[in-house]
Design a protein around this motif. Structure first.
Motif, short mmCIF file in Angstrom:
data_model
loop_
_atom_site.label_atom_id
_atom_site.label_comp_id
_atom_site.label_asym_id
_atom_site.label_seq_id
_atom_site.Cartn_x
_atom_site.Cartn_y
_atom_site.Cartn_z
N ARG A 61 -9.70 -7.01 12.12
CA ARG A 61 -10.44 -6.58 13.31
C ARG A 61 -10.67 -5.09 13.20
O ARG A 61 -9.81 -4.36 12.72
N VAL A 62 -11.85 -4.64 13.64
CA VAL A 62 -12.11 -3.19 13.67
C VAL A 62 -11.32 -2.64 14.86
O VAL A 62 -11.65 -2.90 16.01
N ALA A 63 -10.27 -1.88 14.55
CA ALA A 63 -9.41 -1.31 15.58
C ALA A 63 -9.97 -0.02 16.14
O ALA A 63 -9.78 0.29 17.31
N PHE A 73 -9.25 -0.92 10.18
CA PHE A 73 -9.20 -2.37 10.34
C PHE A 73 -7.73 -2.80 10.41
O PHE A 73 -6.94 -2.39 9.56
N THR A 74 -7.38 -3.65 11.37
CA THR A 74 -6.02 -4.20 11.42
C THR A 74 -6.06 -5.65 10.92
O THR A 74 -6.95 -6.41 11.30
N GLY A 83 -0.37 -4.60 9.16
CA GLY A 83 -0.76 -3.22 8.98
C GLY A 83 -2.26 -3.05 9.06
O GLY A 83 -2.94 -3.80 9.76
N PHE A 84 -2.77 -2.09 8.33
CA PHE A 84 -4.18 -1.73 8.43
C PHE A 84 -4.72 -1.25 7.09
O PHE A 84 -3.97 -0.92 6.17
N ALA A 104 -2.08 0.55 4.49
CA ALA A 104 -0.67 0.72 4.84
C ALA A 104 -0.23 -0.54 5.56
O ALA A 104 -0.81 -0.90 6.59
N MET A 105 0.75 -1.22 5.00
CA MET A 105 1.20 -2.46 5.64
C MET A 105 2.62 -2.77 5.23
O MET A 105 3.14 -2.24 4.25
N ARG A 106 3.21 -3.66 5.99
CA ARG A 106 4.49 -4.25 5.64
C ARG A 106 4.18 -5.68 5.22
O ARG A 106 3.61 -6.45 6.00
N ALA A 107 4.50 -6.02 3.99
CA ALA A 107 4.31 -7.39 3.50
C ALA A 107 5.57 -8.18 3.86
O ALA A 107 6.68 -7.79 3.50
N ARG A 108 5.36 -9.29 4.58
CA ARG A 108 6.46 -10.15 4.99
C ARG A 108 6.30 -11.53 4.38
O ARG A 108 5.20 -11.94 4.05
#
Length: 166
Positions: A61-63, A73-74, A83-84, A104-108
């Motif tokens: 989504r365009v944040a 983008f998120t 993340g985004f 930048a994100m956290r991969a889960r």
């Protein structure tokens, strides 16, 4: 697993000229997102805050959007991408501008494996192809074109049937 990934290219042109590339994202005359071989970036409406879409199975989504300067983008998919990613247009001097893409994100969960094995290499190749397109648009040629590794070429061949169907 934390992921911080940056791709950038210094381009000839003013921030206004390079910002026009950013504003073309997902439009009919997109001059930033790479074409052949990559799923197109598309949204449910023109680029702007609240638009939803993505490219292939990567959804977002365009944040936030500041025309000609910055878009964030998120992620909403794949599962485990928290993340985004964003593009920023940064002035260097009067006739040079830096175009930067940051993820930048956290991969889960499963994304802790699929990011380094699948998504990361494809992401890097796609972004470099897009920066080549931006450079070609601004400079007329690419000084050092990106080259896909044998691994990325194999991933692209494996994914080609899925892209043709979907």
């Amino acid at each position: 697993m934390d992921v911080y990934n940056v791709h950038e290219r210094e381009l000839p042109g003013t921030p206004h000229e390079v910002g026009a590339l950013l504003d073309s994202l997902a439009g009919e005359q997109d001059r930033l997102w790479p074409g052949s071989g990559w799923p197109p970036m598309a949204f449910d409406r023109p680029l702007g805050e609240g638009a939803t879409g993505g490219h292939g199975p990567v959804r977002y989504r365009v944040a936030a959007y500041v025309p000609g300067k910055w878009v964030r983008f998120t992620f909403s998919a794949p599962r485990g991408f928290d993340g985004f990613h964003e593009y920023a247009v940064l002035a260097v001097d009067g006739d040079r501008t830096l175009l930067r893409h940051t993820l930048a994100m956290r991969a889960r969960g499963a994304a802790r494996l699929t990011w380094p094995v699948l998504w990361g290499p494809l992401h890097d190749a796609c972004l470099e192809d897009g920066l080549d397109l931006a450079e070609r648009t601004c400079a007329g040629e690419v000084a050092r074109p990106a080259r896909h590794s044998a691994y990325v070429r194999a991933l692209l061949r494996l994914m080609a049937p899925a892209r043709a169907v979907g």
